[in-house]
Motif scaffolding. Structure first.
Motif, short mmCIF file in Angstrom:
data_model
loop_
_atom_site.label_atom_id
_atom_site.label_comp_id
_atom_site.label_asym_id
_atom_site.label_seq_id
_atom_site.Cartn_x
_atom_site.Cartn_y
_atom_site.Cartn_z
N ILE A 185 0.84 -1.21 0.00
CA ILE A 185 0.00 0.00 0.00
C ILE A 185 0.87 1.25 0.00
CG2 ILE A 185 -1.60 1.35 1.40
CD1 ILE A 185 -2.96 -1.22 2.18
N VAL A 186 1.92 1.26 0.82
CA VAL A 186 2.80 2.42 0.86
C VAL A 186 3.45 2.65 -0.50
CG1 VAL A 186 4.93 3.34 1.85
CG2 VAL A 186 3.22 2.31 3.33
N ARG A 187 3.93 1.58 -1.13
CA ARG A 187 4.57 1.73 -2.44
C ARG A 187 3.58 2.25 -3.48
NH1 ARG A 187 7.80 -3.48 -4.16
NH2 ARG A 187 5.83 -4.45 -3.58
N ALA A 188 2.35 1.69 -3.49
CA ALA A 188 1.34 2.16 -4.44
C ALA A 188 0.97 3.62 -4.16
CB ALA A 188 0.10 1.27 -4.37
N TYR A 189 0.95 3.99 -2.89
CA TYR A 189 0.62 5.37 -2.52
C TYR A 189 1.72 6.32 -2.97
CZ TYR A 189 -1.82 8.84 0.36
OH TYR A 189 -2.53 9.91 0.79
N ALA A 252 -5.60 7.20 -12.09
CA ALA A 252 -6.82 6.39 -11.91
C ALA A 252 -6.46 4.93 -11.64
CB ALA A 252 -7.71 6.51 -13.15
N LEU A 253 -5.47 4.41 -12.35
CA LEU A 253 -5.06 3.01 -12.14
C LEU A 253 -4.45 2.81 -10.76
CD1 LEU A 253 -3.50 2.17 -15.65
CD2 LEU A 253 -5.74 1.50 -14.75
N SER A 254 -3.68 3.80 -10.29
CA SER A 254 -3.11 3.70 -8.94
C SER A 254 -4.20 3.70 -7.88
CB SER A 254 -2.13 4.85 -8.71
OG SER A 254 -1.00 4.75 -9.56
N ARG A 255 -5.22 4.50 -8.08
CA ARG A 255 -6.34 4.49 -7.14
C ARG A 255 -7.04 3.13 -7.12
NH1 ARG A 255 -8.94 10.37 -8.84
NH2 ARG A 255 -7.81 11.66 -7.29
N ASN A 256 -7.23 2.54 -8.30
CA ASN A 256 -7.83 1.21 -8.36
C ASN A 256 -6.97 0.16 -7.65
OD1 ASN A 256 -10.04 2.11 -9.76
ND2 ASN A 256 -9.38 1.34 -11.75
N GLN A 257 -5.66 0.28 -7.82
CA GLN A 257 -4.75 -0.66 -7.16
C GLN A 257 -4.84 -0.54 -5.65
OE1 GLN A 257 -0.62 -0.12 -8.11
NE2 GLN A 257 0.02 -2.00 -7.09
N PRO A 266 -13.58 0.02 -6.82
CA PRO A 266 -12.99 1.19 -7.50
C PRO A 266 -13.65 2.50 -7.10
CG PRO A 266 -13.36 -0.60 -9.06
CD PRO A 266 -14.03 -1.00 -7.78
N GLY A 267 -14.93 2.45 -6.71
CA GLY A 267 -15.61 3.68 -6.32
C GLY A 267 -14.97 4.33 -5.11
#
Length: 503
Positions: A185-189, A252-257, A266-267
């Motif tokens: 999560i930290v890396r995706a953030y 948008a893709l990072s938010r989905n991840q 995704p919402g």
């Protein structure tokens, strides 16, 4: 049980065991060969030795060092609602239940049976003529059977300990799953934050390009510019718009991840705001690093519990070479004829009690193969533990080297951006005064754009290096007392009796 019968059973048991042991199958010298590494025996490199030694380990909420409340809230949501964590928790419950099943074999087992049935008794060679000939009567019975494993050689107790060790291993693996989830999560953030920063750079570039186009148009209208300059100023605009759209896609893709990692739809990911990450304090390295890793990294702890479980598996295999002795008995009532429940009156009570002995005499090599499998399993677990420990120190050294490099690169990147900004400002002023052409402005702008991107990438890498170093140190999820002792992980020696039989 009358004392006379009890003494007789003891005498028979001793005689049976004496005769049985003489017929046991030898182990053939099969034994484990693996040896676990001592944590402090591994040499550390300069990166680890030069790090600050202040006995500081990461806190359980290590991500709070980034100073982003949204990140803190999102990790809490993920730990509570992630399917990954739910599966890990279910595996722990499953392992505990398996340990309970193994432990139950050490207890007294009592089973009850009863049957009520109508039976027709024909006249034939088996039954013959008699009172029941050609009649239909009740043929009912009820019984209680019990058995108790004496466990003279520790088969059941070691099987229980092995199952308990596996439960401890599963609990450590659950901590590992939690640490990996937090790190992901930290890396995706951080990636999400990087995409926003890159979009700002491209948006600023687009604004400057539009200003240059307006300036070129004014110069043309004033009679001091050319159509070629206007065309040059218009050329990069579509590509810059494309880059902005591509970065919007990445956001948008990072938010989905992030939503998927947290077990959300995704919402909910679309509601994530722009990150506000900052990292001021530098993580210092703990003292006594190699030895204390045994209780800090979940993967190291899990590997040690696996070694302990395999050691108990060898004890279980050793017990298979001895005769197995169980105490069994039964108490029952039966009645043929009469009323449906007449068998409960106890007129025909029967019972039995005594030892049940099984002796391995010839098994085609099964017991030796089982011991060989258990010994090889122990060697595999030891090798896995050794590799895990080696990789742990490698990861820490890698992240320390990376962190030091990122600190230096951050300084260099900031200097490069300052120099590129100065060059661009000079080119822009010269262009406005008609002292240079647009090509020099475009080159300066491209260089500035590139250096700004590099600076943001270095900053993201620096933030990621902090997360990776914390993860390599165990992420604050210390096992505490949930670590096997050295005596539990040592390979059991072949009992002297089995050695003599093998010889």
């Amino acid at each position: 049980m009358p004392r006379r019968i009890n003494r007789a059973l003891k005498t028979l048991s001793v005689l049976a065991l004496t005769l049985a042991i003489s017929g046991c199958i030898g182990t053939g010298g099969i034994a484990p060969q693996g040896k676990a590494l001592e944590a402090d025996s591994l040499a550390t490199d300069e990166a680890i030795q030069n790090a600050a030694q202040d006995a500081y380990w990461p806190t359980a909420q290590w991500w709070q060092a980034y100073g982003d409340p949204q990140l803190n809230r999102w990790i809490d949501l993920a730990v509570q609602g992630s399917p990954t964590m739910a599966m890990a928790a279910a595996r722990v419950r499953q392992a505990k239940s398996m340990a309970g099943i193994a432990e139950s074999a050490e207890s007294l087992q009592i089973n009850g049976e009863s049957s009520l049935k109508r039976h027709n008794w024909p006249t034939d060679q088996f039954y013959g003529p008699g009172e029941l000939s050609n009649t239909t009567t009740w043929d009912n019975n009820a019984s209680l059977g019990f058995s108790y494993a004496l466990d003279l050689w520790g088969r059941e107790s070691n099987a229980t300990e092995r199952a308990v060790d596996m439960a401890h291993m599963t609990a450590a693996e659950a901590r590992l799953a939690q640490l990996e989830l937090q790190n992901n999560i930290v890396r995706a953030y951080i990636e999400l934050s990087l995409h926003y920063a890159q979009r700002d750079i491209v948006a600023a570039t687009l604004k400057q390009q539009q200003q240059i186009l307006d300036l070129a148009q004014k110069r043309l209208n004033g009679g001091i510019g050319t159509h070629f300059e206007v065309s040059q100023a218009e050329t990069p605009l579509p590509e810059t718009h494309r880059q902005i759209d591509a970065l919007d896609e990445e956001i948008a893709l990072s938010r989905n991840q992030l939503a998927a990692l947290a077990g959300k739809g995704p919402g909910e990911g679309a509601q994530l705001q722009r990150p506000t990450l900052s990292l001021g304090a530098v993580l210092k390295l703990p003292s006594s690093l190699p030895a204390q890793l045994l209780g800090q990294r979940p993967d190291v702890v899990a590997s040690r519990w696996q070694v302990a479980a395999q050691a108990r598996g060898i004890d279980v295999a050793h017990a298979g070479f001895y005769p197995n002795v169980d105490l069994v008995g039964s108490l029952g009532y039966m009645a043929t004829g009469g009323g449906a429940l007449e068998f409960l009156t106890g007129k025909k009570l029967n019972y039995s009690v005594g030892p049940a002995i099984s002796l391995p005499i010839f098994d085609g090599g099964r017991l030796r193969s089982e011991l060989g499998e258990a010994s090889a399993g122990y060697d595999i677990a030891v090798a896995k533990y050794n590799q895990t420990l080696v990789n742990a120190l490698k990861n820490i050294s890698d992240q320390l080297i990376r962190r030091e490099s990122m600190d230096k690169q951050q300084t260099f990147a900031a200097e490069s951006v300052a120099t590129a900004q100065k060059t661009y400002d000079i080119a822009m002023i010269a262009y406005q005064r008609g002292l240079t052409d647009y090509l020099n402005v475009l080159n300066a702008q491209t260089l500035l754009f590139k250096q700004q991107q590099v600076q943001q990438q270095v900053q993201a890498a620096r933030l990621s290096a902090h997360a990776e170093l914390v993860t390599a140190l165990g992420g604050g999820l210390g096992a505490g007392s949930d670590v096997p002792k050295d005596s539990q992980t040592q390979a059991p020696k072949t009992p002297d009796l089995l050695k003599s039989l093998s010889n």
